[in-house]
Scaffold this motif. Structure first.
Motif, short mmCIF file in Angstrom:
data_model
loop_
_atom_site.label_atom_id
_atom_site.label_comp_id
_atom_site.label_asym_id
_atom_site.label_seq_id
_atom_site.Cartn_x
_atom_site.Cartn_y
_atom_site.Cartn_z
N ASP A 141 -12.45 12.86 -17.37
CA ASP A 141 -12.28 11.51 -17.33
C ASP A 141 -13.49 10.90 -17.84
O ASP A 141 -13.51 9.80 -18.35
N ILE A 142 -14.58 11.47 -17.69
CA ILE A 142 -15.90 11.03 -18.13
C ILE A 142 -16.69 12.20 -18.97
O ILE A 142 -16.84 13.27 -18.25
N VAL A 143 -17.14 11.99 -20.17
CA VAL A 143 -18.13 12.90 -20.79
C VAL A 143 -19.43 12.18 -20.81
O VAL A 143 -19.34 10.99 -21.16
N ILE A 144 -20.46 12.80 -20.32
CA ILE A 144 -21.88 12.45 -20.57
C ILE A 144 -22.51 13.18 -21.64
O ILE A 144 -22.61 14.76 -21.43
N THR A 145 -23.06 12.72 -22.44
CA THR A 145 -23.88 13.50 -23.75
C THR A 145 -25.18 12.62 -23.98
O THR A 145 -25.36 11.44 -23.72
N PHE A 146 -25.64 13.11 -25.03
CA PHE A 146 -27.00 12.37 -25.69
C PHE A 146 -26.33 11.63 -26.89
O PHE A 146 -25.11 11.47 -27.24
N HIS A 147 -27.28 10.53 -27.08
CA HIS A 147 -26.97 9.56 -28.18
C HIS A 147 -27.12 10.25 -29.42
O HIS A 147 -27.85 11.11 -29.85
N SER A 167 -8.10 8.90 -23.61
CA SER A 167 -9.40 9.18 -23.78
C SER A 167 -10.45 9.01 -22.71
O SER A 167 -10.26 8.04 -21.86
N PRO A 168 -11.34 10.05 -22.50
CA PRO A 168 -12.30 9.92 -21.53
C PRO A 168 -13.31 8.57 -21.97
O PRO A 168 -13.08 8.26 -23.08
N ILE A 169 -14.02 8.26 -20.78
CA ILE A 169 -15.26 7.26 -21.04
C ILE A 169 -16.34 8.18 -21.47
O ILE A 169 -16.74 8.93 -20.78
N ARG A 224 -12.90 5.01 -24.97
CA ARG A 224 -12.44 3.97 -24.20
C ARG A 224 -13.61 3.06 -23.69
O ARG A 224 -14.56 3.46 -23.27
N ARG A 225 -13.45 1.77 -23.78
CA ARG A 225 -14.24 0.81 -22.98
C ARG A 225 -13.62 0.73 -21.56
O ARG A 225 -12.46 0.06 -21.57
N PRO A 226 -14.32 0.73 -20.49
CA PRO A 226 -13.41 0.52 -19.13
C PRO A 226 -13.58 -0.86 -18.79
O PRO A 226 -14.53 -1.73 -19.04
N ASN A 227 -12.56 -1.42 -18.22
CA ASN A 227 -12.42 -2.59 -17.66
C ASN A 227 -13.19 -2.63 -16.47
O ASN A 227 -13.59 -1.71 -15.86
N ASP A 228 -13.15 -3.81 -15.74
CA ASP A 228 -14.05 -4.07 -14.45
C ASP A 228 -13.19 -2.97 -13.36
O ASP A 228 -13.99 -2.52 -12.80
N ALA A 229 -11.81 -3.00 -13.31
CA ALA A 229 -11.32 -2.25 -12.34
C ALA A 229 -11.48 -0.71 -12.56
O ALA A 229 -11.89 -0.05 -11.46
N GLU A 230 -11.61 -0.47 -13.66
CA GLU A 230 -11.80 0.89 -14.13
C GLU A 230 -13.17 1.19 -13.69
O GLU A 230 -13.42 2.45 -13.32
N MET A 231 -14.24 0.31 -13.88
CA MET A 231 -15.41 0.66 -13.66
C MET A 231 -15.64 1.04 -12.03
O MET A 231 -16.52 1.96 -11.63
N LYS A 232 -15.02 0.32 -11.18
CA LYS A 232 -15.26 0.63 -9.55
C LYS A 232 -14.66 2.12 -9.37
O LYS A 232 -14.97 2.80 -8.57
N VAL A 233 -13.35 2.28 -10.05
CA VAL A 233 -12.93 3.79 -9.78
C VAL A 233 -14.02 4.84 -10.42
O VAL A 233 -13.96 6.08 -9.80
#
Length: 278
Positions: free
Chosen positions: A105-111, A150-152, A259-268
């Motif tokens: 759901d979420i991928v964290i990586t380098f710039h 797509s993940p964030i 994807r760009r998360p909306n406000d509701a997705e940000m909370k989840v």
């Protein structure tokens, strides 16, 4: 908790997921979410005395110990030599496999355009290139089912970019800082040997955990404590009163791909952004 999130951190070298994203990973794990670390190289250049497979094996052992402290479920170290990472189709396919296999759901990586280590920059590039294929492209890497969505993607600041980095997300790390420090401690080859040798402070490495804790906080200060570029985002997300009390934090940028998360997705997706220290 109604939704279990799958989070994957993809970095270049063993110890980077811990130092750049150890707090957010520990926070997710504490909440019952699933976290995996992947490094795209084996870290074989990361020492001044050890080398070869002995060093690689040691760094893998250290990585697994660090994962235990953070609650990370899997830690994969790919057999690409340190310093030789390139954004090739073969590496991109492996990144696609890792992201899909974790159902991230979420991928964290380098710039992908960071000014620091070339491996870090190329890790960011290969993840960016993989992002277009992980979801809804079943014919790419067909042996692993394509994701439906797509993940964030979150971007970590490479060490050389920290002073100019302008994050749009900053995680309060105070509640999990001990776990992050213990994860760093697990990478003794880096925090107590190679980096101090490179930096000329090998003589200052202490013996006890209490002293080592202070040692890490002193010499890796910029990776651990709140710095000026984080304050506007901290204040916006948590409010000025709460932000004023935050000592330790991790900054991230929501990538301009995926994807760009909306406000509701940000909370989840980012439940730690609640003004309540985890």
């Amino acid at each position: 908790m109604s939704t279990i999130l799958n989070v994957i951190v993809i970095a270049a070298h063993p110890d980077e997921p811990e130092i750049y994203a150890g707090a957010i990973s520990a926070a997710y794990a504490e909440m019952g979410h699933r976290v995996k670390f992947v490094t795209l190289t084996d870290g074989c250049c990361g020492h001044h005395e050890m080398s070869g497979q002995d060093l690689v094996d040691r760094r893998i052992r250290e990585a697994h110990e660090a994962a235990r402290h953070l609650g990370v479920l899997e830690y994969v170290v790919l057999p690409i030599p340190d310093g030789e990472l390139m954004p090739t189709p073969e590496v991109r396919k492996e990144v696609i496999r890792q992201i899909r296999g974790w159902e991230a759901d979420i991928v964290i990586t380098f710039h992908p355009d960071g000014p620091g280590h070339v491996d870090n920059r190329n890790a960011g590039k290969v993840v960016r290139d993989a992002a277009d294929f992980v979801a809804n492209v079943p014919n790419a890497v067909p042996e692993v089912p394509s994701l439906k969505k797509s993940p964030i993607f979150l971007l970590m600041p490479d060490y050389a970019a920290r002073a100019s980095y302008q994050p749009n997300m900053v995680i309060d790390a105070g509640g999990v800082i001990e776990k992050k420090l213990l994860a760093c401690d697990a990478h003794a080859s880096q925090f107590y040997e190679f980096a101090p040798w490179q930096g000329g402070f090998l003589h200052a490495v202490p013996d006890t955990w209490e002293e080592k804790r202070d040692f890490i906080l002193k010499y890796w200060n910029r990776f651990l404590r709140v710095s000026d570029e984080m304050l506007p985002t901290l204040t916006k997300l948590y409010g000025p009163e709460y932000a004023a009390g935050v000592q330790y934090a991790e900054p991230f940028e929501i990538a301009d791909y995926g994807r760009r998360p909306n406000d509701a997705e940000m909370k989840v997706l980012f439940p730690m952004l609640t003004g309540t220290r985890v």
